[in-house]
Design a protein around this motif. Sequence first.
Motif, PDB file in Angstrom:
ATOM      1  N   LEU A 109       0.822  -1.210   0.000  1.00 26.24           N
ATOM      2  CA  LEU A 109       0.000   0.000   0.000  1.00 26.24           C
ATOM      3  C   LEU A 109       0.858   1.262   0.000  1.00 26.24           C
ATOM      4  O   LEU A 109       0.565   2.233  -0.716  1.00 26.24           O
ATOM      5  N   THR A 110       1.919   1.261   0.787  1.00 27.71           N
ATOM      6  CA  THR A 110       2.789   2.431   0.839  1.00 27.71           C
ATOM      7  C   THR A 110       3.510   2.646  -0.488  1.00 27.71           C
ATOM      8  O   THR A 110       3.680   3.789  -0.937  1.00 27.71           O
ATOM      9  N   LEU A 111       3.929   1.560  -1.120  1.00 32.38           N
ATOM     10  CA  LEU A 111       4.582   1.680  -2.425  1.00 32.38           C
ATOM     11  C   LEU A 111       3.632   2.263  -3.465  1.00 32.38           C
ATOM     12  O   LEU A 111       4.015   3.146  -4.253  1.00 32.38           O
ATOM     13  N   THR A 112       2.382   1.794  -3.463  1.00 34.48           N
ATOM     14  CA  THR A 112       1.394   2.340  -4.399  1.00 34.48           C
ATOM     15  C   THR A 112       1.129   3.815  -4.122  1.00 34.48           C
ATOM     16  O   THR A 112       1.043   4.629  -5.048  1.00 34.48           O
TER      17      THR A 112
ATOM     18  N   MET B 121       9.281   9.073   2.208  1.00 34.28           N
ATOM     19  CA  MET B 121       8.551   7.916   1.696  1.00 34.28           C
ATOM     20  C   MET B 121       9.493   6.852   1.117  1.00 34.28           C
ATOM     21  O   MET B 121       9.363   5.670   1.449  1.00 34.28           O
ATOM     22  N   PRO B 122      10.463   7.205   0.252  1.00 32.58           N
ATOM     23  CA  PRO B 122      11.403   6.172  -0.199  1.00 32.58           C
ATOM     24  C   PRO B 122      12.237   5.583   0.935  1.00 32.58           C
ATOM     25  O   PRO B 122      12.552   4.384   0.925  1.00 32.58           O
ATOM     26  N   THR B 123      12.604   6.418   1.913  1.00 34.65           N
ATOM     27  CA  THR B 123      13.357   5.900   3.057  1.00 34.65           C
ATOM     28  C   THR B 123      12.536   4.872   3.826  1.00 34.65           C
ATOM     29  O   THR B 123      13.052   3.838   4.276  1.00 34.65           O
ATOM     30  N   SER B 124      11.253   5.139   3.977  1.00 33.04           N
ATOM     31  CA  SER B 124      10.373   4.188   4.652  1.00 33.04           C
ATOM     32  C   SER B 124      10.301   2.870   3.890  1.00 33.04           C
ATOM     33  O   SER B 124      10.303   1.788   4.498  1.00 33.04           O
ATOM     34  N   LEU B 125      10.244   2.933   2.570  1.00 30.94           N
ATOM     35  CA  LEU B 125      10.173   1.704   1.775  1.00 30.94           C
ATOM     36  C   LEU B 125      11.441   0.865   1.938  1.00 30.94           C
ATOM     37  O   LEU B 125      11.372  -0.360   2.061  1.00 30.94           O
ATOM     38  N   VAL B 126      12.599   1.534   1.945  1.00 26.70           N
ATOM     39  CA  VAL B 126      13.864   0.803   2.112  1.00 26.70           C
ATOM     40  C   VAL B 126      13.923   0.150   3.489  1.00 26.70           C
ATOM     41  O   VAL B 126      14.322  -1.021   3.636  1.00 26.70           O
ATOM     42  N   LEU B 127      13.517   0.884   4.521  1.00 22.34           N
ATOM     43  CA  LEU B 127      13.529   0.313   5.877  1.00 22.34           C
ATOM     44  C   LEU B 127      12.554  -0.859   6.004  1.00 22.34           C
ATOM     45  O   LEU B 127      12.836  -1.833   6.716  1.00 22.34           O
ATOM     46  N   THR B 128      11.435  -0.769   5.329  1.00 22.52           N
ATOM     47  CA  THR B 128      10.486  -1.880   5.368  1.00 22.52           C
ATOM     48  C   THR B 128      11.082  -3.133   4.749  1.00 22.52           C
ATOM     49  O   THR B 128      10.929  -4.248   5.287  1.00 22.52           O
ATOM     50  N   LEU B 129      11.764  -2.982   3.631  1.00 18.97           N
ATOM     51  CA  LEU B 129      12.410  -4.141   3.006  1.00 18.97           C
ATOM     52  C   LEU B 129      13.475  -4.745   3.920  1.00 18.97           C
ATOM     53  O   LEU B 129      13.577  -5.966   4.052  1.00 18.97           O
ATOM     54  N   VAL B 130      14.261  -3.883   4.571  1.00 17.43           N
ATOM     55  CA  VAL B 130      15.284  -4.376   5.491  1.00 17.43           C
ATOM     56  C   VAL B 130      14.641  -5.102   6.673  1.00 17.43           C
ATOM     57  O   VAL B 130      15.085  -6.178   7.099  1.00 17.43           O
TER      58      VAL B 130
END
Length: 232
Positions: free
Chosen positions: A20-23, A85-94
């Motif tokens: 959802l965040t990526l979208t 927002m991109p920082t959040s996506l990277v942290l989620t993947l980690v």
Amino acid sequence: MRTPTVMIVGLVLCPCGLLLTLTGTLAPNWRQVSLIPNQPIDLVLEHGIWDMCREQQSSHDRRCGQADELGYFEQVPVRVAQGMMPTSLVLTLVGLLVATLGVRCWQKEPRHPLAGAAGLVLLLSGLLSLVPASWYTHELWALPAPAGSTLVVGYSLVLSYLGSCLEILGGLTLALSFHHCCKEHRTPRLPPSPVLEAGSCSTVGAYHNPRDVLEDERDRQQRSTLPCDSDF
């Protein structure tokens, strides 16, 4: 050992929040501008954090890459969202990668400290995406827009909110894995009971019958030729 419930819930909520965040990050629809003066009544402008689009609803003519004539992308809430927002996506993947290493999938027991650390990372990633979404909502009507137009919240902003909340909830449930570590630390390990040690049977010096007691049974089974033959 079964996989703990908190780990299962965390691994279900966090990937959904990531999607959802990526979208919400990529889709250019954080707000919609409609009823613009001196423009067709069915014209809708869609503002995201990376792009601007305009759509003629009657003809479904949609064009993106519109020029930023009002300085929309220069506003602080938009620039903060572009960074967080991109920082959040990277942290989620980690966090998801660390969580998969801690959750019992291919090992005998889960690694509770590793799963708890992954929960803290995912909790932080959810907060990093929630902050710009909340700030943008607060400044939605203050950001540059054509005079006299109508502003409404777009679906990308709603998806960013939902994704952030799911990541926060998933991170909190995974962080509960630390409770298991504290429980093991507080529970003392009792020494083995001397009664059990004294009553334990030792195989040293035990008598073994050298004769195969099942030899006759196997011989009768081999000699039997009847399909329904049975011995009682």
